[in-house]
Write a protein that holds these residues in place. Structure first.
Motif, PDB file in Angstrom:
ATOM      1  N   GLU A  34     -66.963  60.725   9.138  1.00  0.00           N
ATOM      2  CA  GLU A  34     -65.749  60.130   8.570  1.00  0.00           C
ATOM      3  C   GLU A  34     -64.669  59.899   9.626  1.00  0.00           C
ATOM      4  OE1 GLU A  34     -64.325  61.575   4.748  1.00  0.00           O
ATOM      5  OE2 GLU A  34     -66.306  62.465   4.404  1.00  0.00           O
ATOM      6  N   THR A  35     -64.556  60.802  10.579  1.00  0.00           N
ATOM      7  CA  THR A  35     -63.560  60.643  11.637  1.00  0.00           C
ATOM      8  C   THR A  35     -63.882  59.428  12.494  1.00  0.00           C
ATOM      9  OG1 THR A  35     -63.186  63.027  11.688  1.00  0.00           O
ATOM     10  CG2 THR A  35     -62.473  61.774  13.619  1.00  0.00           C
ATOM     11  N   GLN A  36     -65.137  59.259  12.856  1.00  0.00           N
ATOM     12  CA  GLN A  36     -65.546  58.089  13.644  1.00  0.00           C
ATOM     13  C   GLN A  36     -65.325  56.803  12.859  1.00  0.00           C
ATOM     14  OE1 GLN A  36     -69.498  59.821  14.202  1.00  0.00           O
ATOM     15  NE2 GLN A  36     -69.293  59.398  16.399  1.00  0.00           N
ATOM     16  N   ARG A  37     -65.644  56.840  11.563  1.00  0.00           N
ATOM     17  CA  ARG A  37     -65.449  55.642  10.732  1.00  0.00           C
ATOM     18  C   ARG A  37     -63.976  55.271  10.659  1.00  0.00           C
ATOM     19  NH1 ARG A  37     -69.839  58.076   7.280  1.00  0.00           N
ATOM     20  NH2 ARG A  37     -68.290  58.886   5.820  1.00  0.00           N
ATOM     21  N   ARG A  38     -63.117  56.274  10.438  1.00  0.00           N
ATOM     22  CA  ARG A  38     -61.675  56.009  10.347  1.00  0.00           C
ATOM     23  C   ARG A  38     -61.168  55.426  11.669  1.00  0.00           C
ATOM     24  NH1 ARG A  38     -57.304  56.898   7.373  1.00  0.00           N
ATOM     25  NH2 ARG A  38     -58.432  58.066   5.784  1.00  0.00           N
ATOM     26  N   ARG A  39     -61.553  56.028  12.778  1.00  0.00           N
ATOM     27  CA  ARG A  39     -61.109  55.563  14.096  1.00  0.00           C
ATOM     28  C   ARG A  39     -61.537  54.114  14.320  1.00  0.00           C
ATOM     29  NH1 ARG A  39     -64.024  58.598  17.607  1.00  0.00           N
ATOM     30  NH2 ARG A  39     -63.084  60.434  16.668  1.00  0.00           N
ATOM     31  N   TRP A  40     -62.795  53.803  13.976  1.00  0.00           N
ATOM     32  CA  TRP A  40     -63.301  52.443  14.169  1.00  0.00           C
ATOM     33  C   TRP A  40     -62.527  51.460  13.296  1.00  0.00           C
ATOM     34  CZ3 TRP A  40     -65.850  48.815  11.081  1.00  0.00           C
ATOM     35  CH2 TRP A  40     -66.446  47.751  11.763  1.00  0.00           C
ATOM     36  N   CYS A  41     -62.335  51.825  12.026  1.00  0.00           N
ATOM     37  CA  CYS A  41     -61.610  50.929  11.114  1.00  0.00           C
ATOM     38  C   CYS A  41     -60.188  50.677  11.585  1.00  0.00           C
ATOM     39  CB  CYS A  41     -61.595  51.503   9.701  1.00  0.00           C
ATOM     40  SG  CYS A  41     -63.189  51.402   8.852  1.00  0.00           S
ATOM     41  N   GLN A  42     -59.548  51.702  12.127  1.00  0.00           N
ATOM     42  CA  GLN A  42     -58.171  51.553  12.601  1.00  0.00           C
ATOM     43  C   GLN A  42     -58.085  50.626  13.814  1.00  0.00           C
ATOM     44  OE1 GLN A  42     -57.353  55.758  13.012  1.00  0.00           O
ATOM     45  NE2 GLN A  42     -56.133  55.776  11.135  1.00  0.00           N
ATOM     46  N   GLN A  43     -59.201  50.369  14.453  1.00  0.00           N
ATOM     47  CA  GLN A  43     -59.223  49.460  15.604  1.00  0.00           C
ATOM     48  C   GLN A  43     -59.501  48.013  15.183  1.00  0.00           C
ATOM     49  OE1 GLN A  43     -62.171  51.205  18.146  1.00  0.00           O
ATOM     50  NE2 GLN A  43     -60.885  52.950  18.668  1.00  0.00           N
ATOM     51  N   GLN A  44     -59.770  47.799  13.905  1.00  0.00           N
ATOM     52  CA  GLN A  44     -60.044  46.452  13.410  1.00  0.00           C
ATOM     53  C   GLN A  44     -58.722  45.825  12.968  1.00  0.00           C
ATOM     54  OE1 GLN A  44     -63.274  45.615  14.024  1.00  0.00           O
ATOM     55  NE2 GLN A  44     -63.258  47.750  14.711  1.00  0.00           N
ATOM     56  N   PRO A  45     -58.311  44.727  13.591  1.00  0.00           N
ATOM     57  CA  PRO A  45     -56.988  44.144  13.308  1.00  0.00           C
ATOM     58  C   PRO A  45     -56.739  43.847  11.826  1.00  0.00           C
ATOM     59  CG  PRO A  45     -58.016  43.049  15.176  1.00  0.00           C
ATOM     60  CD  PRO A  45     -59.039  43.978  14.604  1.00  0.00           C
ATOM     61  N   VAL A  46     -57.720  43.368  11.127  1.00  0.00           N
ATOM     62  CA  VAL A  46     -57.530  43.010   9.719  1.00  0.00           C
ATOM     63  C   VAL A  46     -57.257  44.246   8.868  1.00  0.00           C
ATOM     64  CG1 VAL A  46     -58.711  42.068   7.691  1.00  0.00           C
ATOM     65  CG2 VAL A  46     -58.937  40.953   9.904  1.00  0.00           C
ATOM     66  N   VAL A  47     -57.825  45.369   9.255  1.00  0.00           N
ATOM     67  CA  VAL A  47     -57.720  46.605   8.480  1.00  0.00           C
ATOM     68  C   VAL A  47     -56.537  47.457   8.932  1.00  0.00           C
ATOM     69  CG1 VAL A  47     -58.938  48.722   7.868  1.00  0.00           C
ATOM     70  CG2 VAL A  47     -60.218  46.607   8.146  1.00  0.00           C
ATOM     71  N   ALA A  48     -56.290  47.514  10.209  1.00  0.00           N
ATOM     72  CA  ALA A  48     -55.306  48.433  10.782  1.00  0.00           C
ATOM     73  C   ALA A  48     -53.907  48.247  10.203  1.00  0.00           C
ATOM     74  CB  ALA A  48     -55.274  48.276  12.294  1.00  0.00           C
ATOM     75  N   ASP A  49     -53.551  47.038   9.858  1.00  0.00           N
ATOM     76  CA  ASP A  49     -52.194  46.748   9.377  1.00  0.00           C
ATOM     77  C   ASP A  49     -52.033  46.897   7.871  1.00  0.00           C
ATOM     78  OD1 ASP A  49     -51.454  46.210  11.989  1.00  0.00           O
ATOM     79  OD2 ASP A  49     -51.898  44.066  11.804  1.00  0.00           O
ATOM     80  N   ASP A  50     -53.060  47.352   7.191  1.00  0.00           N
ATOM     81  CA  ASP A  50     -53.007  47.476   5.735  1.00  0.00           C
ATOM     82  C   ASP A  50     -53.538  48.845   5.317  1.00  0.00           C
ATOM     83  OD1 ASP A  50     -53.189  47.258   2.978  1.00  0.00           O
ATOM     84  OD2 ASP A  50     -53.988  45.211   3.036  1.00  0.00           O
ATOM     85  N   PRO A  51     -52.662  49.865   5.281  1.00  0.00           N
ATOM     86  CA  PRO A  51     -53.106  51.228   4.975  1.00  0.00           C
ATOM     87  C   PRO A  51     -53.824  51.370   3.627  1.00  0.00           C
ATOM     88  CG  PRO A  51     -50.829  51.228   5.758  1.00  0.00           C
ATOM     89  CD  PRO A  51     -51.240  49.794   5.572  1.00  0.00           C
ATOM     90  N   ALA A  52     -53.398  50.634   2.632  1.00  0.00           N
ATOM     91  CA  ALA A  52     -54.058  50.721   1.320  1.00  0.00           C
ATOM     92  C   ALA A  52     -55.483  50.185   1.408  1.00  0.00           C
ATOM     93  CB  ALA A  52     -53.264  49.955   0.271  1.00  0.00           C
ATOM     94  N   PHE A  53     -55.656  49.070   2.111  1.00  0.00           N
ATOM     95  CA  PHE A  53     -56.991  48.510   2.280  1.00  0.00           C
ATOM     96  C   PHE A  53     -57.856  49.451   3.113  1.00  0.00           C
ATOM     97  CE2 PHE A  53     -60.106  45.830   4.548  1.00  0.00           C
ATOM     98  CZ  PHE A  53     -60.826  45.393   3.448  1.00  0.00           C
ATOM     99  N   LEU A  54     -57.279  50.041   4.147  1.00  0.00           N
ATOM    100  CA  LEU A  54     -58.003  50.987   4.993  1.00  0.00           C
ATOM    101  C   LEU A  54     -58.562  52.131   4.154  1.00  0.00           C
ATOM    102  CD1 LEU A  54     -58.870  52.180   7.755  1.00  0.00           C
ATOM    103  CD2 LEU A  54     -56.611  53.238   7.853  1.00  0.00           C
ATOM    104  N   ASP A  55     -57.727  52.695   3.290  1.00  0.00           N
ATOM    105  CA  ASP A  55     -58.180  53.805   2.445  1.00  0.00           C
ATOM    106  C   ASP A  55     -59.301  53.370   1.506  1.00  0.00           C
ATOM    107  OD1 ASP A  55     -56.385  55.532   3.662  1.00  0.00           O
ATOM    108  OD2 ASP A  55     -54.870  55.333   2.080  1.00  0.00           O
TER     109      ASP A  55
END
Length: 112
Positions: free
Chosen positions: A49-70
């Motif tokens: 889960e930590t690796q997945r979160r880190r990777w997702c946070q590096q994706q521009p489309v996802v990083a700027d939208d915390p609700a979508f990230l979750d």
């Protein structure tokens, strides 16, 4: 990373119901994403889960939208569980699963 046309066409050529084909497209996309996330020295296990979160946070489309990230992380967690289970049933590592493995499992579920 988007699912490629050949994968979509392969899934759509099955006789699976529309909802099952959609599920397969999502699961295939998750598997591809996990394969990209995994370190080159990976054991074949799905990134944690930590690796997945880190990777997702590096994706521009996802990083700027915390609700979508979750929401995305919840979906990735569910996909990870499904892929882990299928890999266990097939005696493979999760990242070694193929599109054919996913399709065969979906067809077996629909027949069962």
């Amino acid at each position: 990373m988007a699912i490629d046309r050949a994968t979509i066409e392969r899934i759509d050529s099955t006789l699976l119901p529309q909802l099952d084909r959609h599920h397969l497209r999502v699961l295939s996309h998750c598997l591809d994403s996990f394969q990209v996330m995994a370190a080159p020295e990976s054991t074949g296990a799905i990134p944690d889960e930590t690796q997945r979160r880190r990777w997702c946070q590096q994706q521009p489309v996802v990083a700027d939208d915390p609700a979508f990230l979750d929401t995305l992380l919840l979906q990735l967690n569910a996909a990870a569980d499904q892929l882990d289970q299928l890999a266990l049933e097939l005696g493979k590592s999760p990242l070694a699963l193929t599109l054919d493995d996913l399709i065969n499992a979906a067809e077996a579920r629909c027949r069962g």
